[in-house]
Design a protein around this motif. Structure first.
Motif, PDB file in Angstrom:
ATOM      1  N   GLU A 103       0.926  -1.253   0.108  1.00 35.11           N
ATOM      2  CA  GLU A 103      -0.210  -0.117  -0.034  1.00 35.11           C
ATOM      3  C   GLU A 103       0.894   1.258  -0.019  1.00 35.11           C
ATOM      4  N   GLY A 337      -0.748 -11.073   2.691  1.00 36.76           N
ATOM      5  CA  GLY A 337      -2.055 -10.999   1.804  1.00 36.76           C
ATOM      6  C   GLY A 337      -1.583 -11.749   0.455  1.00 36.76           C
TER       7      GLY A 337
ATOM      8  N   ASN B   2      -6.525   1.043   2.878  1.00 33.31           N
ATOM      9  CA  ASN B   2      -7.978   0.642   2.229  1.00 33.31           C
ATOM     10  C   ASN B   2      -8.539  -0.138   3.488  1.00 33.31           C
ATOM     11  N   GLU B   3     -10.012  -0.237   3.445  1.00 32.95           N
ATOM     12  CA  GLU B   3     -10.933  -0.961   4.167  1.00 32.95           C
ATOM     13  C   GLU B   3     -10.589  -2.357   3.943  1.00 32.95           C
ATOM     14  N   THR B   4     -10.478  -3.363   5.015  1.00 37.92           N
ATOM     15  CA  THR B   4     -10.264  -4.850   4.809  1.00 37.92           C
ATOM     16  C   THR B   4     -11.621  -5.343   5.496  1.00 37.92           C
ATOM     17  N   PRO B   6     -12.201  -9.046   6.657  1.00 34.09           N
ATOM     18  CA  PRO B   6     -11.620  -9.904   6.799  1.00 34.09           C
ATOM     19  C   PRO B   6     -12.277 -11.316   6.888  1.00 34.09           C
ATOM     20  N   ARG B  36     -13.551 -12.523   1.580  1.00 31.25           N
ATOM     21  CA  ARG B  36     -12.520 -11.591   2.037  1.00 31.25           C
ATOM     22  C   ARG B  36     -12.424 -10.429   1.079  1.00 31.25           C
ATOM     23  N   TRP B  37     -12.439  -9.261   1.489  1.00 34.59           N
ATOM     24  CA  TRP B  37     -12.172  -8.023   0.895  1.00 34.59           C
ATOM     25  C   TRP B  37     -11.100  -7.404   1.248  1.00 34.59           C
ATOM     26  N   ASP B  38      -9.719  -7.438   0.340  1.00 35.90           N
ATOM     27  CA  ASP B  38      -8.750  -6.920   0.977  1.00 35.90           C
ATOM     28  C   ASP B  38      -7.932  -6.126  -0.273  1.00 35.90           C
ATOM     29  N   ARG B  39      -7.338  -5.039  -0.209  1.00 38.94           N
ATOM     30  CA  ARG B  39      -6.735  -4.361  -1.002  1.00 38.94           C
ATOM     31  C   ARG B  39      -7.427  -4.137  -2.305  1.00 38.94           C
TER      32      ARG B  39
END
Lengths: 406, 164
Positions: A103, A337, B2-4, B6, B36-39
């Motif tokens: 990021e 990640g 950004n929102e994650t 998990p 999962r919502w990540d980046r």
């Protein structure tokens, strides 16, 4: 030694035709028209291709495995070697993926420089394609013309990065260094004359009846087949699908540039030729915009633990020396990640899938290379055509075996 | 930053309007085992036996182009292998990742070549380098390594230098 999958090794599945009607012919791996070490097993009925089976892997060097043993920054030079005709796209795609994991915001100037060099890379790659494609068809002269211009681009690359082909100029966090002072002038003078050169190639080929007859209505690929078989880039757009990652899912500030995405409804080799020629003109447009509006500022992100310090700072400041030592000896940890970054390379949609487990080495790096997928469409495009058309079709998907085999 | 999101609950709460999530929920909510919502990337974990059906469902929902299939070896953790499918949508201009977890014990999975024929090469590559078998694949042969090669190089218990 772990478990070995006991799947039987099959013969190439070409046993359907009866032996007295068809014959099996090996084209390659050392055939000049296969652009490297691609072996095609052709089942032919006279001159007509009944079935075609690409046999690949002769250049497999296990780059994905090697990546897992390197620090994140050490992977950049490996990515050049995958597609040696568009090294900057591979650098860019990998760096964007890792920057997404970190990021890490990238300064505007670095992003614009990436766009500029990315488009020069596209020109470089398309010039090699045009020259070799025309040479496969029998028009040898064009090769000499395109390589003359390609040499100019390679000199620009050498000027900016010190290397003609394996540039490794993009780094995680920006660029390796500032461009030399006269870099922009050199690009400007090249790009000023280049549109005339495209017209010159076009004059040599577009009206040439032999070339036109060899290309038109050859290698038909419908839009539905292109999607089903994973074809991307110029061959997909020549089948009438209007999709370009640069415009539709922009990266590295491509959203700030005006350009058109050429498409063709022809679905044949000729359409792909026209699309690529027009792409070269659009690349010139983008490069002109970068030259006009190039922002001022740093070319590296402000992240001392990730980006190597300037030589000057390293020699004079204790802090920078420590950071330099730490990055080189221990790398830098990347948060855990998984990310997938796609870009539009010269050949289609390239993608890097990087998985991190929180250490300084990537847990897994996977490359999605456009021509690896496009090769699957070769049989569809060649079936029922003569062997000489196979050569035209291979040229039209612009394969690079380095990126297919990795 | 950004929102994650998990886990499955948070993704279902925040992203239930997402076309792929909505389509899977309408079809069979229990097939979605994790999310999962990540980046800015959406990962949907699908039950192993449902992958073909799930691929059809997201295809109907506009995710029309299979971009990539690959695997990750989480050795020695269990379940050991993760298969990642990256699917891009031309109408939505967006990418999703479907994920299937499988054990070492039964390292086989249904092939999605009936849905996207382009999975042919990708699955062959995963078979070659990870040793995961795809049931129903039309031609599951090694693609990168020589046909008589022993072992699967991208497994984590295969040394980088090879066995020589």
């Amino acid at each position: 030694m772990t478990e070995v999958a006991g799947t039987p090794i099959l013969e190439a599945p070409l046993a359907t035709g009866s032996a007295d009607q068809t014959m099996v012919l090996n084209m390659g791996p050392q055939h000049p028209a296969t652009h490297g070490v691609l072996r095609l097993v052709l089942e032919i009925d006279g001159e007509i291709v009944v079935r075609l089976y690409p046999e690949i892997g002769y250049l497999h060097t296990g780059i994905e495995k090697t990546c897992e043993a390197k620090f994140y920054q050490q992977v950049v030079p490996l990515t050049d070697r995958i597609d040696y005709l568009s090294p900057m796209h591979n650098n860019l795609c990998y760096c964007l993926a890792v920057e997404k994991l970190l990021e890490l915001p990238i300064p505007d100037k670095a992003q614009w420089m990436r766009v500029l060099l990315g488009e020069l890379t596209r020109l470089n790659s398309h010039l090699v394609w045009l020259g070799t494609h025309a040479m496969d068809i029998g028009a040898l002269t064009v090769f000499l013309y395109t390589f003359r211009e390609r040499e100019d681009i390679l000199r620009i690359f050498e000027h900016v990065s010190g290397q003609r082909m394996m540039t490794s100029y993009f780094r995680i966090g920006g660029l390796a260094m500032e461009a030399p002072l006269d870099f922009f002038d050199r690009v400007r003078s090249f790009i000023k004359t280049f549109p005339e050169k495209i017209d010159e190639y076009s004059n040599l080929l577009t009206g040439n009846p032999i070339f036109v007859n060899r290309l038109q209505n050859v290698g038909h690929l419908s839009a539905a087949d292109a999607i089903a078989l994973g074809v991307t880039g110029p061959p997909m757009r020549a089948s009438g699908i209007d999709f370009d990652l640069r415009r539709d899912m922009p990266y590295s500030s491509y959203e700030k540039f005006q350009f058109d995405v050429p498409i063709s409804q022809r679905c044949d080799v000729w359409g792909r030729y026209l699309v690529r020629l027009e792409e070269m003109r659009q690349s010139v447009r983008i490069i002109n915009q970068t030259l006009e509006g190039m922002p001022e500022g740093p070319v590296k992100a402000d992240a001392p633990k990730i980006v190597l310090p300037d030589r000057e700072k390293m020699k004079t400041q204790m802090e920078s020396l420590i950071h330099h030592f730490k990055i080189v000896t221990e790398g830098f940890a990347v948060p855990a990640g998984e990310v997938y970054q796609g870009i539009e390379s010269s050949r289609g949609q390239m993608g890097y899938y990087v998985v991190s487990d929180g250490t300084a080495k990537p847990y897994r790096v996977h490359m999605r290379n456009p021509t690896f997928a496009s090769l699957q469409a070769l049989e569809t495009m060649c079936q029922g055509r003569s062997i000489s058309d196979v050569v035209a079709v291979i040229g039209s998907i612009d394969i690079v075996l380095g990126e297919i085999d990795r | 930053m950004n929102e994650t999101l998990p886990d499955r609950e948070s993704v279902l709460r925040e992203k239930s309007g997402h076309p792929a999530v909505a389509a899977i929920l309408t079809w069979k909510p229990e097939a979605l085992t994790d999310a999962r919502w990540d980046r800015e990337e959406l990962t949907l974990t699908i039950a192993r036996e449902e992958i073909i059906a799930a691929a059809r469902v997201v295809q109907q929902a506009g995710y029309n182009f299979l971009e990539d299939v690959t695997a990750v070896d989480w050795f020695p953790a269990q379940p050991r292998f993760q298969i990642s499918y990256h699917i891009i949508s031309h109408p939505h201009k967006e990418r999703i990742r479907l994920r299937v977890m499988i054990d070492q014990a039964d390292s086989s999975l249904d092939s999605i070549t009936p849905v996207w024929p382009s999975a042919n090469y990708y699955e062959r590559e995963v078979f070659d380098l990870f040793g995961i078998r795809f049931d129903g694949h039309p031609n599951l042969r090694r693609i990168m390594m020589p046909d008589d090669w022993t072992g699967h190089p991208l497994r984590k218990d295969y040394p980088v230098e090879g066995y020589r």
